[in-house]
Scaffold this motif. Structure first.
Motif, PDB file in Angstrom:
ATOM      1  N   ARG A 299       0.831  -1.205   0.000  1.00 44.14           N
ATOM      2  CA  ARG A 299       0.000   0.000   0.000  1.00 44.14           C
ATOM      3  C   ARG A 299       0.865   1.254   0.000  1.00 44.14           C
ATOM      4  NH1 ARG A 299      -5.332  -1.664   1.645  1.00 44.14           N
ATOM      5  NH2 ARG A 299      -5.296  -3.740   2.575  1.00 44.14           N
ATOM      6  N   GLY A 300       1.954   1.213   0.750  1.00 44.95           N
ATOM      7  CA  GLY A 300       2.838   2.358   0.800  1.00 44.95           C
ATOM      8  C   GLY A 300       3.507   2.647  -0.528  1.00 44.95           C
ATOM      9  N   ALA A 301       3.832   1.597  -1.273  1.00 43.75           N
ATOM     10  CA  ALA A 301       4.479   1.780  -2.565  1.00 43.75           C
ATOM     11  C   ALA A 301       3.536   2.444  -3.558  1.00 43.75           C
ATOM     12  CB  ALA A 301       4.949   0.431  -3.105  1.00 43.75           C
ATOM     13  N   ILE A 302       2.284   2.045  -3.556  1.00 41.02           N
ATOM     14  CA  ILE A 302       1.293   2.652  -4.443  1.00 41.02           C
ATOM     15  C   ILE A 302       1.083   4.112  -4.061  1.00 41.02           C
ATOM     16  CG2 ILE A 302      -1.108   2.614  -5.189  1.00 41.02           C
ATOM     17  CD1 ILE A 302       0.527   0.370  -6.375  1.00 41.02           C
ATOM     18  N   TRP A 303       0.956   4.362  -2.768  1.00 39.03           N
ATOM     19  CA  TRP A 303       0.746   5.743  -2.307  1.00 39.03           C
ATOM     20  C   TRP A 303       1.926   6.628  -2.692  1.00 39.03           C
ATOM     21  CZ3 TRP A 303      -3.193   8.554  -0.470  1.00 39.03           C
ATOM     22  CH2 TRP A 303      -2.895   9.785   0.110  1.00 39.03           C
ATOM     23  N   ASP A 304       3.118   6.163  -2.428  1.00 32.06           N
ATOM     24  CA  ASP A 304       4.311   6.965  -2.737  1.00 32.06           C
ATOM     25  C   ASP A 304       4.464   7.219  -4.228  1.00 32.06           C
ATOM     26  OD1 ASP A 304       4.923   7.003  -0.046  1.00 32.06           O
ATOM     27  OD2 ASP A 304       6.389   5.391  -0.158  1.00 32.06           O
ATOM     28  N   ALA A 305       4.036   6.269  -5.034  1.00 32.61           N
ATOM     29  CA  ALA A 305       4.204   6.401  -6.481  1.00 32.61           C
ATOM     30  C   ALA A 305       3.180   7.347  -7.110  1.00 32.61           C
ATOM     31  CB  ALA A 305       4.089   5.031  -7.145  1.00 32.61           C
ATOM     32  N   TRP A 306       1.992   7.475  -6.489  1.00 35.66           N
ATOM     33  CA  TRP A 306       0.913   8.192  -7.179  1.00 35.66           C
ATOM     34  C   TRP A 306       0.326   9.372  -6.430  1.00 35.66           C
ATOM     35  CZ3 TRP A 306      -0.068   7.535 -12.143  1.00 35.66           C
ATOM     36  CH2 TRP A 306       0.376   6.354 -12.755  1.00 35.66           C
ATOM     37  N   ALA A 307       0.394   9.401  -5.118  1.00 34.26           N
ATOM     38  CA  ALA A 307      -0.263  10.478  -4.370  1.00 34.26           C
ATOM     39  C   ALA A 307       0.386  11.820  -4.625  1.00 34.26           C
ATOM     40  CB  ALA A 307      -0.253  10.160  -2.875  1.00 34.26           C
ATOM     41  N   GLY A 308      -0.421  12.781  -4.952  1.00 34.26           N
ATOM     42  CA  GLY A 308       0.073  14.144  -5.136  1.00 34.26           C
ATOM     43  C   GLY A 308       0.619  14.446  -6.515  1.00 34.26           C
ATOM     44  N   LEU A 309       0.570  13.486  -7.429  1.00 33.45           N
ATOM     45  CA  LEU A 309       1.088  13.722  -8.781  1.00 33.45           C
ATOM     46  C   LEU A 309       0.040  14.385  -9.657  1.00 33.45           C
ATOM     47  CD1 LEU A 309       3.022  10.411  -9.468  1.00 33.45           C
ATOM     48  CD2 LEU A 309       3.909  12.594  -8.615  1.00 33.45           C
TER      49      LEU A 309
END
Length: 309
Positions: A299-309
């Protein structure tokens, strides 16, 4: 219908769609790619049922006894879909003749993608959506510029791999309306799938013909379902952070001298959202555990990759 079928089922969900659903069905009848059309009628009481019976394309119609919202109707449709692909299409949307072909070809060219999203245009020709991005606070927001890959698809017009959607738990029927698309896309990503944009798959969209963006009901569904989606899909710290933030803002609103603006800043509405989230919490946490069982990416990897872009 058998599991050996090929092609796509285009699902149109309608509720009191008499003013526009015929235009949608006319556009589907003009598609260059063969398909099955399935209409889910959410207990319309405005003559929609008669229009569907008379339409020359003779779509298959499932008339529900009550209004289950877009999410509930899509969940019903998923159970009745036997084709490899399932298209989501709003009843106030009119796709161009090559729309479905563009979407099918996009998925055929990208076997790691479970969903392809369309280019939705408003009546004045401006772009409404080319996909969905994930904001830093966990909202789903429409993109208006083309991109090869996007975080999520817009449920107003998209094509999905049927088996992939089933494998990640299907459509969150309890959402009723809004965020069912972003929640589904998030779970697909957690399972290792991609979501892509097909900007040549163009759709003219009336937007808000069945619901009223900006209304109290619109904000209630949006705020509630965003928080539920975060509880189901996001890293635990993010979900807790956003619920606490929502609650704190709600508690502080009475201290503001200025009158509240949009309906989502009315204390009563926000309190109801928090109550509904609390009521749905046990089922939501069970859904989170089930999602964890099919997750191949953190879940953290998905969040870091896409959140805020």
């Amino acid at each position: 219908m058998t599991s050996a079928e090929t092609g796509s089922t285009v699902v149109v969900v309608t509720w009191r769609g008499a003013a526009h659903v015929e235009t949608c069905l006319d556009a589907l009848a003009a598609q260059t790619r063969p398909h099955r059309t399935l209409v889910i009628d959410n207990a319309s009481d405005d003559g929609t049922a008669a229009l569907l019976r008379r339409h020359p394309s003779k779509p298959q119609v499932i008339r529900l006894r009550r209004n289950t919202g877009y999410a509930g109707a899509m969940a019903v449709a998923l159970d009745r879909t036997t084709t490899p692909h399932m298209a989501w299409l709003n009843d106030d949307a009119a796709p161009e003749p090559t729309w479905l072909a563009e979407l099918e070809d996009t998925l055929a060219e990208q076997p790691l993608a479970a969903a392809a999203t369309s280019r939705l245009e408003l009546a004045d020709g401006t772009t409404q959506s080319t996909g969905v991005r994930l904001t830093a606070d966990g909202h789903g927001a429409d993109l208006t510029e083309p991109a090869d890959e996007v975080f999520g698809f817009c449920g107003g017009a998209a094509l999905l791999r049927t088996d992939a959607v089933r494998a990640v738990g299907g459509v969150p029927a309890s959402f009723f309306c809004y965020y069912e698309d972003t929640d589904t896309a998030w779970r697909l990503r957690l399972a290792g799938w991609h979501v892509v944009s097909a900007p040549k798959a163009r759709v003219r969209h009336l937007h808000g013909a069945s619901t009223k963006p900006g209304s109290p009901l619109f904000h209630r569904w949006n705020e509630r379902n965003r928080l539920l989606m975060l509880l189901r899909c996001a890293p635990a710290m993010i979900a807790v952070r956003e619920i606490v933030r929502f609650a704190l803002i709600t508690a502080l609103l009475p201290l503001r001298r200025a009158k509240p603006g949009a309906a989502n800043f009315h204390v009563g509405l926000r309190a109801r959202v928090l109550a509904e989230v609390a009521l749905k919490l046990p089922a939501t946490l069970r859904a989170r555990r089930r999602t964890g069982e099919i997750t191949t990416l953190g879940r953290g990897a998905i969040w870091d990759a896409w959140a805020g872009l």
